[in-house]
Structures are given as C-alpha cells and as structure tokens.
Motif scaffolding. Sequence first.
Motif, PDB file in Angstrom:
ATOM      1  N   GLU A  67       5.158   5.222   5.520  1.00 59.75           N
ATOM      2  CA  GLU A  67       6.242   5.848   4.757  1.00 59.75           C
ATOM      3  C   GLU A  67       7.617   5.268   5.094  1.00 59.75           C
ATOM      4  O   GLU A  67       8.605   5.581   4.423  1.00 59.75           O
ATOM      5  N   THR A  68       7.693   4.414   6.088  1.00 61.77           N
ATOM      6  CA  THR A  68       8.976   3.857   6.523  1.00 61.77           C
ATOM      7  C   THR A  68       9.526   2.872   5.495  1.00 61.77           C
ATOM      8  O   THR A  68       8.784   2.073   4.915  1.00 61.77           O
ATOM      9  N   LYS A  69      10.828   2.930   5.269  1.00 65.21           N
ATOM     10  CA  LYS A  69      11.468   2.005   4.344  1.00 65.21           C
ATOM     11  C   LYS A  69      11.515   0.603   4.941  1.00 65.21           C
ATOM     12  O   LYS A  69      11.607   0.432   6.154  1.00 65.21           O
ATOM     13  N   VAL A  70      11.462  -0.394   4.051  1.00 62.46           N
ATOM     14  CA  VAL A  70      11.514  -1.796   4.467  1.00 62.46           C
ATOM     15  C   VAL A  70      12.908  -2.328   4.145  1.00 62.46           C
ATOM     16  O   VAL A  70      13.228  -2.584   2.983  1.00 62.46           O
ATOM     17  N   PRO A  71      13.774  -2.518   5.140  1.00 65.75           N
ATOM     18  CA  PRO A  71      15.162  -2.923   4.877  1.00 65.75           C
ATOM     19  C   PRO A  71      15.301  -4.222   4.104  1.00 65.75           C
ATOM     20  O   PRO A  71      16.231  -4.382   3.313  1.00 65.75           O
ATOM     21  N   THR A  72      14.365  -5.155   4.312  1.00 65.25           N
ATOM     22  CA  THR A  72      14.463  -6.459   3.657  1.00 65.25           C
ATOM     23  C   THR A  72      13.897  -6.468   2.242  1.00 65.25           C
ATOM     24  O   THR A  72      14.026  -7.475   1.531  1.00 65.25           O
ATOM     25  N   CYS A  73      13.263  -5.382   1.829  1.00 67.18           N
ATOM     26  CA  CYS A  73      12.703  -5.251   0.478  1.00 67.18           C
ATOM     27  C   CYS A  73      13.184  -3.929  -0.110  1.00 67.18           C
ATOM     28  O   CYS A  73      12.466  -2.918  -0.063  1.00 67.18           O
ATOM     29  N   PRO A  74      14.414  -3.869  -0.625  1.00 70.53           N
ATOM     30  CA  PRO A  74      14.967  -2.619  -1.133  1.00 70.53           C
ATOM     31  C   PRO A  74      14.036  -1.932  -2.134  1.00 70.53           C
ATOM     32  O   PRO A  74      13.493  -2.570  -3.038  1.00 70.53           O
ATOM     33  N   GLY A  75      13.844  -0.644  -1.917  1.00 65.99           N
ATOM     34  CA  GLY A  75      12.985   0.130  -2.789  1.00 65.99           C
ATOM     35  C   GLY A  75      11.546   0.210  -2.335  1.00 65.99           C
ATOM     36  O   GLY A  75      10.756   0.978  -2.906  1.00 65.99           O
ATOM     37  N   TRP A  76      11.184  -0.567  -1.329  1.00 65.77           N
ATOM     38  CA  TRP A  76       9.804  -0.557  -0.827  1.00 65.77           C
ATOM     39  C   TRP A  76       9.694   0.246   0.459  1.00 65.77           C
ATOM     40  O   TRP A  76      10.604   0.247   1.299  1.00 65.77           O
ATOM     41  N   GLN A  77       8.537   0.901   0.597  1.00 65.75           N
ATOM     42  CA  GLN A  77       8.117   1.454   1.873  1.00 65.75           C
ATOM     43  C   GLN A  77       7.025   0.537   2.427  1.00 65.75           C
ATOM     44  O   GLN A  77       6.508  -0.338   1.722  1.00 65.75           O
ATOM     45  N   VAL A  78       6.669   0.741   3.676  1.00 67.76           N
ATOM     46  CA  VAL A  78       5.670  -0.125   4.305  1.00 67.76           C
ATOM     47  C   VAL A  78       4.375  -0.141   3.508  1.00 67.76           C
ATOM     48  O   VAL A  78       3.719  -1.184   3.378  1.00 67.76           O
ATOM     49  N   ARG A  79       3.988   0.979   2.941  1.00 71.96           N
ATOM     50  CA  ARG A  79       2.750   1.012   2.156  1.00 71.96           C
ATOM     51  C   ARG A  79       2.810   0.027   0.985  1.00 71.96           C
ATOM     52  O   ARG A  79       1.808  -0.615   0.649  1.00 71.96           O
ATOM     53  N   ASP A  80       3.981  -0.098   0.353  1.00 75.26           N
ATOM     54  CA  ASP A  80       4.130  -1.051  -0.763  1.00 75.26           C
ATOM     55  C   ASP A  80       3.964  -2.485  -0.281  1.00 75.26           C
ATOM     56  O   ASP A  80       3.333  -3.316  -0.943  1.00 75.26           O
ATOM     57  N   LEU A  81       4.550  -2.765   0.860  1.00 75.01           N
ATOM     58  CA  LEU A  81       4.464  -4.099   1.447  1.00 75.01           C
ATOM     59  C   LEU A  81       3.018  -4.463   1.776  1.00 75.01           C
ATOM     60  O   LEU A  81       2.540  -5.559   1.461  1.00 75.01           O
ATOM     61  N   VAL A  82       2.300  -3.542   2.396  1.00 78.34           N
ATOM     62  CA  VAL A  82       0.912  -3.799   2.792  1.00 78.34           C
ATOM     63  C   VAL A  82       0.023  -3.923   1.565  1.00 78.34           C
ATOM     64  O   VAL A  82      -0.854  -4.804   1.499  1.00 78.34           O
ATOM     65  N   ARG A  83       0.205  -3.062   0.587  1.00 77.57           N
ATOM     66  CA  ARG A  83      -0.588  -3.157  -0.643  1.00 77.57           C
ATOM     67  C   ARG A  83      -0.365  -4.493  -1.335  1.00 77.57           C
ATOM     68  O   ARG A  83      -1.315  -5.153  -1.762  1.00 77.57           O
ATOM     69  N   HIS A  84       0.899  -4.895  -1.444  1.00 78.86           N
ATOM     70  CA  HIS A  84       1.217  -6.161  -2.111  1.00 78.86           C
ATOM     71  C   HIS A  84       0.601  -7.345  -1.367  1.00 78.86           C
ATOM     72  O   HIS A  84      -0.084  -8.188  -1.977  1.00 78.86           O
ATOM     73  N   THR A  85       0.832  -7.424  -0.059  1.00 77.87           N
ATOM     74  CA  THR A  85       0.349  -8.585   0.696  1.00 77.87           C
ATOM     75  C   THR A  85      -1.176  -8.622   0.707  1.00 77.87           C
ATOM     76  O   THR A  85      -1.782  -9.691   0.574  1.00 77.87           O
ATOM     77  N   GLY A  86      -1.799  -7.467   0.856  1.00 80.02           N
ATOM     78  CA  GLY A  86      -3.256  -7.421   0.819  1.00 80.02           C
ATOM     79  C   GLY A  86      -3.814  -7.839  -0.527  1.00 80.02           C
ATOM     80  O   GLY A  86      -4.848  -8.524  -0.608  1.00 80.02           O
ATOM     81  N   MET A  87      -3.145  -7.450  -1.618  1.00 78.99           N
ATOM     82  CA  MET A  87      -3.559  -7.868  -2.953  1.00 78.99           C
ATOM     83  C   MET A  87      -3.463  -9.381  -3.096  1.00 78.99           C
ATOM     84  O   MET A  87      -4.376 -10.037  -3.616  1.00 78.99           O
ATOM     85  N   VAL A  88      -2.348  -9.952  -2.617  1.00 78.44           N
ATOM     86  CA  VAL A  88      -2.174 -11.402  -2.702  1.00 78.44           C
ATOM     87  C   VAL A  88      -3.245 -12.119  -1.886  1.00 78.44           C
ATOM     88  O   VAL A  88      -3.798 -13.141  -2.321  1.00 78.44           O
ATOM     89  N   HIS A  89      -3.565 -11.600  -0.722  1.00 76.39           N
ATOM     90  CA  HIS A  89      -4.620 -12.215   0.103  1.00 76.39           C
ATOM     91  C   HIS A  89      -5.945 -12.261  -0.647  1.00 76.39           C
ATOM     92  O   HIS A  89      -6.637 -13.295  -0.656  1.00 76.39           O
TER      93      HIS A  89
END
Length: 250
Positions: A27-49
Amino acid sequence: METAQLIAILDTEGQLLATAAEEAGTETKVPTCPGWQVRDLVRHTGMVHRWATAFVAERHTSYHPDEGLPDLDGTELMTWFREGHRRLVDTLAGAPADVDCWSFLPAPSPLAFWARRQAHETTVHRYDAESALGGTPSPIAVDFAIDGIDELLFGFHARKKSAVRTEVPRVLRVRAEDTDAVWTVRLSPEPPISERGELADADCELMGPAADLYLSLWNRRPFSGVTGDPALATLWRETSAITWSGPARR
C-alpha cells in the motif's frame, strides 16, 4: 555487456525489488512513480516479466500481447512476482544463443535484446521499489549504467515515436564524470540522433556519475549537474518518458 552478465544482473535486481516491496508494503506510495503504490509497481513489473518470457519460451516471431495485470495483492502478489521473475531468468539462461523470436530494439540477437531490456527494466523498477522503502538504494555498476544510457539513447529515442524534439536544431551533451563516456545528442523536429563522443558544441550539458545519469535520464531523479541552456534538461524531463501501452509503446 555479455548476455550472461545481464541475466545475472536481472536475477539480482528482481530479488532486490521483491525484498524492497515486501519490506515497504504493497500500500506504500512510490515516490518515483506518481500515482502508483507498491502493488502497482509489482503487478506491472511481474506482467512485463511474463510477457518477455513468452517471446523466448514460446518463440513468438511477431508481437504478442501481454496477459494483463493480476488481481492479486499482499503475499499472493509477491509469490506471483517471484515465480514469474524466476521463470524469466531461467528461460533466458537456458535459451539457445540463436533463439528466434520478436524484439523491438537493435541488438546482436533476440536473446541479447531480451536479457538487456529486462535487466534494465527490472533495475529501474527496483530503484522505484527502494524509493518506496526509503534509505540508501542499492548501487548500480558504472558499466551497466553506461549500457543503459546507450539503450535509452540509441534504442528507445532513436525511434520515430520519441517526443524529445526541438523546432530549431540544438545539441545536448551527456557526460559521465566517473568514466570517459560522453554522448552527443542532436535534437531537431525529427527523432534525436545520438553519437558517442564530444562531436559538436553543446547547447546544454548533463553531467554526473554514470549511475546518477542513468536514473536521471529515466526520470527517476533530478540531474546532478546541468550547464548551458537548462530548457533542454526540462525538455528531456517533460518529453522523454517511456510508457507502457501495448504495441504503441514499441
């Protein structure tokens, strides 16, 4: 860089990303990706993988769409990410050097392309995850940072879809101060033309350690040093983003 080196970096960076994401919490916000929480980052990177894995494992020779983002969170999401990352690493490590599959930037081979692209994709997003966690980020080796700058300038921003353009021709210099790497980027109404070396007088120079430049050119941190016309640094920040939008991204 050698393909085996890039796969090893991908392996390490994916593990670091997962560790940082777990410690930060989804649930933590990602400062380098405005509007994203960690879950968004992990979902995106895992999808790309998983998307990248499919090209090499299934030998797709034309564009193949991704499978979309999973409706997962918490422990289930992190397990899904780790499994997908491991499969990507193992697929690349086990693929024949002459594997024939689709790719979208110049490279010696499709395997070399996917190893490089996923190593950099994962490193940048590992930095994102660590920015959510706080503290000192994991280091990025000079040679890898230089390779990433090469990929960005000679790959992504050599394409017709690059929006880094000027009405009047200008020259942007990029200088890594901890090595002898220098890039000359010629800007115009057409896509940028990049060359290695100090080949023309620059209207603006971006400088700093290679790792800092790498992250700055990916819009993850401010530029360490800017001389000359700062409007060109602003132009880069405002127009150089590489976003995910399926075939249009490619």
